[in-house]
Design an enzyme around this catalytic site. Sequence first.
Site, PDB file in Angstrom:
ATOM      1  N   ASP A 183      -3.272 -18.724  -5.116  1.00  0.00           N
ATOM      2  CA  ASP A 183      -3.541 -19.964  -4.384  1.00  0.00           C
ATOM      3  C   ASP A 183      -4.987 -19.994  -3.900  1.00  0.00           C
ATOM      4  OD1 ASP A 183      -0.983 -20.802  -4.693  1.00  0.00           O
ATOM      5  OD2 ASP A 183      -0.317 -20.261  -2.678  1.00  0.00           O
ATOM      6  N   LYS A 206      -3.533 -25.831  -5.032  1.00  0.00           N
ATOM      7  CA  LYS A 206      -3.194 -27.270  -4.970  1.00  0.00           C
ATOM      8  C   LYS A 206      -3.930 -27.874  -3.794  1.00  0.00           C
ATOM      9  CE  LYS A 206       1.597 -26.637  -6.080  1.00  0.00           C
ATOM     10  NZ  LYS A 206       1.713 -25.513  -5.221  1.00  0.00           N
ATOM     11  N   MET A 211      -0.343 -26.230   8.794  1.00  0.00           N
ATOM     12  CA  MET A 211      -0.951 -27.423   8.189  1.00  0.00           C
ATOM     13  C   MET A 211      -1.019 -28.574   9.195  1.00  0.00           C
ATOM     14  SD  MET A 211       0.834 -27.084   4.458  1.00  0.00           S
ATOM     15  CE  MET A 211       2.313 -26.228   5.018  1.00  0.00           C
TER      16      MET A 211
HETATM   17  C1  SAM Z   1       0.678 -23.812   2.247  1.00  0.00           C
HETATM   18  S1  SAM Z   1       0.695 -23.095   3.842  1.00  0.00           S
HETATM   19  C2  SAM Z   1       0.978 -21.436   3.423  1.00  0.00           C
HETATM   20  C3  SAM Z   1       1.445 -20.611   4.583  1.00  0.00           C
HETATM   21  C4  SAM Z   1       1.564 -19.160   4.207  1.00  0.00           C
HETATM   22  N1  SAM Z   1       2.618 -18.961   3.239  1.00  0.00           N
HETATM   23  C5  SAM Z   1       1.780 -18.251   5.419  1.00  0.00           C
HETATM   24  O1  SAM Z   1       2.861 -17.639   5.518  1.00  0.00           O
HETATM   25  O2  SAM Z   1       0.867 -18.134   6.245  1.00  0.00           O
HETATM   26  C6  SAM Z   1      -1.002 -23.101   4.266  1.00  0.00           C
HETATM   27  C7  SAM Z   1      -1.201 -23.226   5.761  1.00  0.00           C
HETATM   28  O3  SAM Z   1      -0.988 -21.972   6.382  1.00  0.00           O
HETATM   29  C8  SAM Z   1      -1.840 -21.845   7.498  1.00  0.00           C
HETATM   30  N2  SAM Z   1      -2.711 -20.692   7.267  1.00  0.00           N
HETATM   31  C9  SAM Z   1      -2.778 -19.895   6.194  1.00  0.00           C
HETATM   32  N3  SAM Z   1      -3.654 -18.893   6.377  1.00  0.00           N
HETATM   33  C10 SAM Z   1      -4.161 -19.062   7.619  1.00  0.00           C
HETATM   34  C11 SAM Z   1      -5.085 -18.345   8.415  1.00  0.00           C
HETATM   35  N4  SAM Z   1      -5.682 -17.219   7.965  1.00  0.00           N
HETATM   36  N5  SAM Z   1      -5.356 -18.813   9.650  1.00  0.00           N
HETATM   37  C12 SAM Z   1      -4.757 -19.911  10.138  1.00  0.00           C
HETATM   38  N6  SAM Z   1      -3.861 -20.626   9.438  1.00  0.00           N
HETATM   39  C13 SAM Z   1      -3.569 -20.214   8.192  1.00  0.00           C
HETATM   40  C14 SAM Z   1      -2.629 -23.145   7.595  1.00  0.00           C
HETATM   41  O4  SAM Z   1      -1.920 -24.022   8.449  1.00  0.00           O
HETATM   42  C15 SAM Z   1      -2.605 -23.624   6.166  1.00  0.00           C
HETATM   43  O5  SAM Z   1      -2.815 -25.013   6.081  1.00  0.00           O
END
Ligand code: SAM
Length: 258
Positions: free
Chosen positions: A38, A60, A174
């Site tokens: 991703d 995506k 998100m």
């Molecule tokens: C498609 S989701 C995936 C979430 C992922 N599977 C998880 O468990 O963290 C993507 C969202 O996760 C959050 N996210 C992912 N990595 C992050 C990080 N290092 N810091 C803050 N938010 C994060 C944000 O809200 C981002 O828009």
Amino acid sequence: MTAAPGWVYLTGGGPGDPDLLTVRAQRLISTADAVFHDDLVPQPILQLCRLDAAVISVGKRCGKKSTTQEQINQALISAARAGKSVVRLKSGDPMLYGRATEELAALERERIPCEVIPGVSALFAAAASMRVALTDRLSASRLIVLTGHRAAGERTMPLWEGAFPQDATIAIYMPGSDYSCLQESLLDSGLSRDTPCLIVSCAGTERQQSVHTTVTALHCQIPLPPPTILLLGRTCEPDAGNGVTAMPDTEKISAITS
Ligand SMILES: C[S@@+](CC[C@H](N)C(=O)[O-])C[C@H]1O[C@@H](n2cnc3c(N)ncnc32)[C@H](O)[C@@H]1O
């Protein structure tokens, strides 16, 4: 554990720091023939891949031309059928907002052997680095995990049906950058205006930034760089936990320290 030919591993890449990968994830990433990742998986993690591995971005991104879910499913199936060992690398934990259901169903339909490797989700990285205990015996007995992003066709759905319980920590993945709209949804769900709110950007990485605010002031907040996660509730007060120390078992402590 090394990646086996013909297998697909749905692997959690954690929040972005290679040190926060699980040992199993690290071993699979560094032995796989093909890694489909991703957008949120950063270079320091991709650098763990074998030099001769096929490393393919299947992100995506909102508003940009991107790989469809069907194309991703087909790519995983084709690579596994060709006898490659395949890592499907997702940010955080693969079972949280990661379209894992669709990918697993497609692989199972084709009888491709697959395994899910958990990862440190953004929620846990944010909580750890900000020292927010997500549950607390005095202020939060539950954790509610939400997304600010609704699937196509569900955009008018509220963030939460009914009133939020008062004794909860709420994590919003998100959250987007329209904090006024988010504030409105939170207030509509009965969250009190003075509820503490913590925004964490790039949690668990060197680029981490954070800001403490409240639901009242949320709309004034300049959005932090993505990815961000929002935590809400009494556990997110800047000094939460101070003065809430459990009674020590003094006898056991003196036995260890003497
Ligand atoms: C498609 S989701 C995936 C979430 C992922 N599977 C998880 O468990 O963290 C993507 C969202 O996760 C959050 N996210 C992912 N990595 C992050 C990080 N290092 N810091 C803050 N938010 C994060 C944000 O809200 C981002 O828009």
